[in-house]
Design a protein around this motif. Sequence first.
Motif, short mmCIF file in Angstrom:
data_model
loop_
_atom_site.label_atom_id
_atom_site.label_comp_id
_atom_site.label_asym_id
_atom_site.label_seq_id
_atom_site.Cartn_x
_atom_site.Cartn_y
_atom_site.Cartn_z
N ARG A 45 1.98 8.20 -0.39
CA ARG A 45 2.24 6.76 -0.50
C ARG A 45 3.40 5.85 0.15
O ARG A 45 3.24 5.05 0.79
CB ARG A 45 2.19 6.18 -1.92
N LEU A 46 4.38 6.87 0.08
CA LEU A 46 5.67 6.27 0.75
C LEU A 46 5.54 6.39 2.26
O LEU A 46 5.87 5.31 2.83
CB LEU A 46 6.74 7.24 0.49
N HIS A 47 4.77 7.31 2.69
CA HIS A 47 4.61 7.36 4.14
C HIS A 47 3.51 6.19 4.73
O HIS A 47 3.70 5.52 5.53
CB HIS A 47 3.73 8.75 4.48
N VAL A 90 -1.43 -8.97 -3.08
CA VAL A 90 -1.91 -8.82 -4.25
C VAL A 90 -2.57 -7.68 -4.66
O VAL A 90 -2.20 -7.18 -5.51
CB VAL A 90 -3.43 -10.19 -4.53
N ALA A 91 -2.87 -6.87 -3.49
CA ALA A 91 -3.39 -5.42 -3.80
C ALA A 91 -2.21 -4.66 -4.13
O ALA A 91 -2.55 -3.64 -4.98
CB ALA A 91 -4.21 -5.00 -2.67
N ARG A 103 -1.21 -1.32 -7.37
CA ARG A 103 -0.56 -0.12 -7.50
C ARG A 103 0.95 -0.27 -8.29
O ARG A 103 1.30 0.62 -9.33
CB ARG A 103 -0.03 0.56 -6.29
N GLY A 104 1.20 -1.38 -8.45
CA GLY A 104 2.52 -1.68 -9.20
C GLY A 104 2.23 -1.74 -10.89
O GLY A 104 2.89 -1.32 -11.76
N THR A 142 7.63 1.63 -4.93
CA THR A 142 6.89 1.88 -3.45
C THR A 142 5.97 0.43 -3.42
O THR A 142 6.07 -0.04 -2.35
CB THR A 142 6.07 2.86 -3.60
N ALA A 143 5.32 0.15 -4.34
CA ALA A 143 4.65 -1.21 -4.48
C ALA A 143 5.20 -2.27 -4.13
O ALA A 143 5.08 -3.30 -3.38
CB ALA A 143 3.66 -1.25 -5.64
#
Lengths: 129, 86
Positions: free
Chosen positions: A33-35, B20-21, B25-26, B37-38
């Motif tokens: 996901r970081l990538h 919004v998407a 993930r958040g 990351t989100a």
Amino acid sequence: MRDVVVIGLLAIGTLFFVAGTIGLLRFPDLPTRLHAVAKADNLGLGFIVAALAIWALTGEPGESAGVGVAAKLGLIWVLCLVGTAANSHLLAGHHRAAARAQRDRVAPADANDGEGPISDDTRPSGGAP
Amino acid sequence: MGAIDIALVVVSAILLVCVVAGLWRGVRGPTPEDRLTAFVLLGTSGAALFIVLAAVAGAPALRDAAIVVVALATVVVVVYTRRSPT
């Protein structure tokens, strides 16, 4: 001609952003996901900044014209590059340390516990006891 | 230029959908690093949205807001990952 170039760059940048967002939602693991997020940041923002900089340098006069605007957009992109690189390293390292701590808490490690030929130990001694 | 303005509005709409998407993930992410990351993607998508809106609406202050958002995401990640273990 300039319109075609600007719209083309905007489309490519948006495509990278959408791909990065889909990667963030669908990838199975934190490093992947970081990538995806790093690609969206660097390439997506880079293409959008390039499009807007070309438009600022060659567009009609107004609030969004001039070399200063293009330079500020470039600085935003450079800041995002450095920030995303630092963020990726920090998040991946923290995740790895937390995962190792979790694993050690569940099953305390013996010598050579579960490690393959490539050890996680990065000390200069190479993990020799 | 009419075509570029329409394209910028479309791009800003797509970037808003990305922002919004990222919230999904958040909310969803099993670890705090996933949520951060989100947040990083939120910061960068928000920055892209700001600079596109600055070009569309003729509000140059939004570019400064984009710098702030990018720097904020970095500061939050640094504070979280480098805090002393409790």
